[in-house]
Design a protein around this motif. Structure first.
Motif, PDB file in Angstrom:
ATOM      1  N   LYS A  89       0.866  -1.178   0.000  1.00  0.00           N
ATOM      2  CA  LYS A  89       0.000   0.000   0.000  1.00  0.00           C
ATOM      3  C   LYS A  89       0.898   1.221   0.000  1.00  0.00           C
ATOM      4  O   LYS A  89       1.976   1.218   0.588  1.00  0.00           O
ATOM      5  CB  LYS A  89      -0.920  -0.010   1.218  1.00  0.00           C
ATOM      6  N   HIS A  97      -0.566   8.487  -1.538  1.00  0.00           N
ATOM      7  CA  HIS A  97      -1.009   8.830  -2.887  1.00  0.00           C
ATOM      8  C   HIS A  97       0.154   9.163  -3.832  1.00  0.00           C
ATOM      9  O   HIS A  97       0.198   8.682  -4.959  1.00  0.00           O
ATOM     10  CB  HIS A  97      -2.026   9.970  -2.854  1.00  0.00           C
ATOM     11  N   ALA A 134       1.834   6.078  -4.918  1.00  0.00           N
ATOM     12  CA  ALA A 134       0.970   5.302  -5.813  1.00  0.00           C
ATOM     13  C   ALA A 134       1.028   5.869  -7.228  1.00  0.00           C
ATOM     14  O   ALA A 134       1.141   5.122  -8.207  1.00  0.00           O
ATOM     15  CB  ALA A 134      -0.469   5.291  -5.291  1.00  0.00           C
ATOM     16  N   TYR A 176     -10.108  -0.925  -0.811  1.00  0.00           N
ATOM     17  CA  TYR A 176     -10.046   0.423  -1.364  1.00  0.00           C
ATOM     18  C   TYR A 176      -8.901   0.508  -2.357  1.00  0.00           C
ATOM     19  O   TYR A 176      -8.021  -0.359  -2.364  1.00  0.00           O
ATOM     20  CB  TYR A 176      -9.830   1.467  -0.265  1.00  0.00           C
ATOM     21  N   TRP A 180      -6.489   3.759  -4.640  1.00  0.00           N
ATOM     22  CA  TRP A 180      -6.272   5.139  -5.052  1.00  0.00           C
ATOM     23  C   TRP A 180      -6.648   5.284  -6.516  1.00  0.00           C
ATOM     24  O   TRP A 180      -6.569   4.332  -7.284  1.00  0.00           O
ATOM     25  CB  TRP A 180      -4.808   5.546  -4.911  1.00  0.00           C
ATOM     26  N   THR A 181      -7.025   6.505  -6.884  1.00  0.00           N
ATOM     27  CA  THR A 181      -7.242   6.875  -8.280  1.00  0.00           C
ATOM     28  C   THR A 181      -6.332   8.071  -8.584  1.00  0.00           C
ATOM     29  O   THR A 181      -5.612   8.547  -7.702  1.00  0.00           O
ATOM     30  CB  THR A 181      -8.701   7.306  -8.533  1.00  0.00           C
ATOM     31  N   CYS A 231      -7.266  13.859  -2.117  1.00  0.00           N
ATOM     32  CA  CYS A 231      -7.067  12.743  -3.043  1.00  0.00           C
ATOM     33  C   CYS A 231      -8.336  11.898  -3.097  1.00  0.00           C
ATOM     34  O   CYS A 231      -9.057  11.788  -2.112  1.00  0.00           O
ATOM     35  CB  CYS A 231      -5.878  11.891  -2.605  1.00  0.00           C
ATOM     36  N   ALA A 288     -10.202   8.366  -3.509  1.00  0.00           N
ATOM     37  CA  ALA A 288     -10.092   6.921  -3.376  1.00  0.00           C
ATOM     38  C   ALA A 288     -11.459   6.299  -3.648  1.00  0.00           C
ATOM     39  O   ALA A 288     -12.492   6.950  -3.492  1.00  0.00           O
ATOM     40  CB  ALA A 288      -9.624   6.535  -1.977  1.00  0.00           C
ATOM     41  N   CYS A 329      -4.261  12.435   1.547  1.00  0.00           N
ATOM     42  CA  CYS A 329      -3.294  11.768   0.668  1.00  0.00           C
ATOM     43  C   CYS A 329      -2.238  10.960   1.416  1.00  0.00           C
ATOM     44  O   CYS A 329      -1.540  10.144   0.803  1.00  0.00           O
ATOM     45  CB  CYS A 329      -2.618  12.795  -0.231  1.00  0.00           C
ATOM     46  N   THR A 378      -2.656   5.067   3.144  1.00  0.00           N
ATOM     47  CA  THR A 378      -2.018   4.117   2.223  1.00  0.00           C
ATOM     48  C   THR A 378      -3.057   3.178   1.609  1.00  0.00           C
ATOM     49  O   THR A 378      -3.967   2.710   2.308  1.00  0.00           O
ATOM     50  CB  THR A 378      -0.928   3.293   2.939  1.00  0.00           C
ATOM     51  N   LYS A 379      -2.878   2.950   0.308  1.00  0.00           N
ATOM     52  CA  LYS A 379      -3.790   2.101  -0.450  1.00  0.00           C
ATOM     53  C   LYS A 379      -3.049   1.546  -1.661  1.00  0.00           C
ATOM     54  O   LYS A 379      -2.071   2.135  -2.119  1.00  0.00           O
ATOM     55  CB  LYS A 379      -4.985   2.914  -0.959  1.00  0.00           C
ATOM     56  N   ILE A 400      -3.203   0.731  -5.865  1.00  0.00           N
ATOM     57  CA  ILE A 400      -3.692   1.590  -6.949  1.00  0.00           C
ATOM     58  C   ILE A 400      -3.978   0.778  -8.198  1.00  0.00           C
ATOM     59  O   ILE A 400      -3.377  -0.286  -8.418  1.00  0.00           O
ATOM     60  CB  ILE A 400      -2.683   2.718  -7.267  1.00  0.00           C
TER      61      ILE A 400
END
Length: 187
Positions: free
Chosen positions: A69, A72, A75, A111, A113-114, A156, A158, A175, A178-179, A181
């Motif tokens: 993760k 942003h 990612a 989840y 991020w985009t 950010c 998500a 942001c 943590t995720k 992507i």
């Protein structure tokens, strides 16, 4: 002019983050040679497409990096470091939103991020594509419609999977969270 400066700043942060996370794995994370992220080459299908929809191909970070993760900026750097036109996903149509929701659901991701970022009072995609608030949630941590800027710095975008019992929906998120992507490139 402001958009260009903001884009350049995000690009610099992404490049710096990519250099950082390629050198220093997260504490407790052991890279496996067959799945390690190696930028534009190496690793299992690194830089390759895991799915396609319409005119885009998609790369799911968790299939290539052992489930890491990222904040942003990292990612975004992950996607950009793949080379070959990869960048963070920009969800620009209802069909693409349905496709991304299906990926999140079928891969049981909490989840992702985009490439959506807050710009002034509105939102935009890092790639400059048209932004429509297609799937904002009706609720969040404060039980109000999204985006709500609950933490005061939620810049950010998500996609959360039923995090607030609201289905797979868009949320503004700080942001520093943590995720994984989903990366996208035009085919």
């Amino acid at each position: 002019m402001f958009k260009m400066k903001y884009f350049l700043l995000l690009t610099l942060v992404a490049v710096a983050s990519a250099q950082f996370f390629n050198r220093r794995p997260q504490q407790g994370f052991r890279q496996r040679p067959s799945q390690g992220f190696r930028g534009g080459s190496g690793g299992r299908n690194a830089g390759g497409a895991d799915g396609s929809n319409g005119g885009s191909e998609y790369h799911y970070s968790w299939l290539h990096d052992g489930g890491r993760k990222y904040v942003h900026g990292q990612a975004v750097g992950y996607c950009n470091a793949l080379g070959g036109g990869w960048g963070p996903v920009a969800i620009e149509s209802g069909g693409e939103n349905s496709f991304i929701n299906g990926v999140i659901s079928s891969h049981r991701q909490e989840y992702i991020w985009t490439g959506g970022v807050k710009q002034g009072a509105g939102w935009s995609w890092i790639n400059g594509g048209p932004f429509s608030g297609l799937n904002w949630s009706h609720t969040g941590g404060n039980r109000v419609p999204q985006p709500d800027n609950r933490e005061g710095n939620e810049a950010c975008l998500a996609v959360l999977n039923d995090f607030y019992r609201d289905g797979i929906k868009w949320h503004d998120v700080a942001c520093h969270h943590t995720k994984p992507i989903i990366c996208e490139r035009r085919a």
